[in-house]
Design a protein around this motif. Structure first.
Motif, PDB file in Angstrom:
ATOM      1  N   VAL A 145       0.851  -1.181   0.000  1.00  9.97           N
ATOM      2  CA  VAL A 145       0.000   0.000   0.000  1.00  9.97           C
ATOM      3  C   VAL A 145       0.893   1.239   0.000  1.00  9.97           C
ATOM      4  N   LEU A 146       0.363   2.316  -0.547  1.00  9.26           N
ATOM      5  CA  LEU A 146       1.049   3.604  -0.561  1.00  9.26           C
ATOM      6  C   LEU A 146       0.397   4.476   0.500  1.00  9.26           C
ATOM      7  N   ASP A 147       1.200   4.999   1.423  1.00  8.46           N
ATOM      8  CA  ASP A 147       0.699   5.868   2.482  1.00  8.46           C
ATOM      9  C   ASP A 147       1.467   7.180   2.411  1.00  8.46           C
ATOM     10  N   ILE A 148       0.748   8.281   2.334  1.00  9.26           N
ATOM     11  CA  ILE A 148       1.378   9.593   2.219  1.00  9.26           C
ATOM     12  C   ILE A 148       0.948  10.436   3.404  1.00  9.26           C
ATOM     13  N   ASP A 149       1.922  10.868   4.192  1.00 10.30           N
ATOM     14  CA  ASP A 149       1.663  11.744   5.334  1.00 10.30           C
ATOM     15  C   ASP A 149       2.272  13.101   5.025  1.00 10.30           C
TER      16      ASP A 149
END
Length: 160
Positions: A145-149
């Motif tokens: 999964v791609l998680d962008i914070d």
């Protein structure tokens, strides 16, 4: 606007240690956490073992940092995919593989000479980035999964 950012790929597990992940993959991580390890406040005690490959190279766009991380992982794509499937089956709490992008806007500049510093030089443009087909294929193959914070670090001037 100053931007400090970094990227990492991580595998996480409640049961499989980072050392076991390293042995399975044959690839040394840049960072690890140990589930339930004792740390000093204010850090929380990790609830998962985590194996990470990280790029904190300043002055690079996110896609350039991702390219560097995936260049290290690409030779082990099938092993990563197999391990991620195994971890997902054990955990049953969601994907164990993540590609994390962390960006802090209006953060403090780096030390003099740092590409993001305000020492009179022109900092690189770190805005705008994309994921190319190779990255998307890796994410798909490995079940990542791609998680962008993204965080705005501007000081709050509400009292003024």
């Amino acid at each position: 606007m100053p931007v400090n950012q970094y990227v990492y790929f991580a595998l996480s597990s409640r049961y499989t240690t980072a050392a076991e992940m390293t042995a399975i993959l044959g690839l040394e991580p840049d960072e690890t956490t140990v589930r339930g390890s004792r740390t000093t406040d204010p850090k929380a005690i990790p609830v998962l073992h985590r194996w990470k490959v990280v790029c904190r190279e300043p002055g690079l766009r996110v896609d350039e940092q991702i390219t560097l991380v995936l260049a290290r992982l690409a030779p082990r794509t099938e092993a990563i995919a197999a391990l991620a499937r195994r971890l997902d089956a054990e955990e049953r709490e969601g994907p164990s593989a993540v590609l994390e992008v962390v960006r802090r806007f209006n953060d403090e500049p780096g030390p003099p000479g740092h590409p993001d510093s305000r020492d009179g030089g022109t900092p690189p443009n770190l805005f705008g980035w994309h994921l190319d087909r190779e990255v998307l294929d890796f994410l798909q193959t490995t079940g990542t999964v791609l998680d962008i914070d993204e965080y705005d670090m501007t000081p709050d001037h509400a009292e003024d």
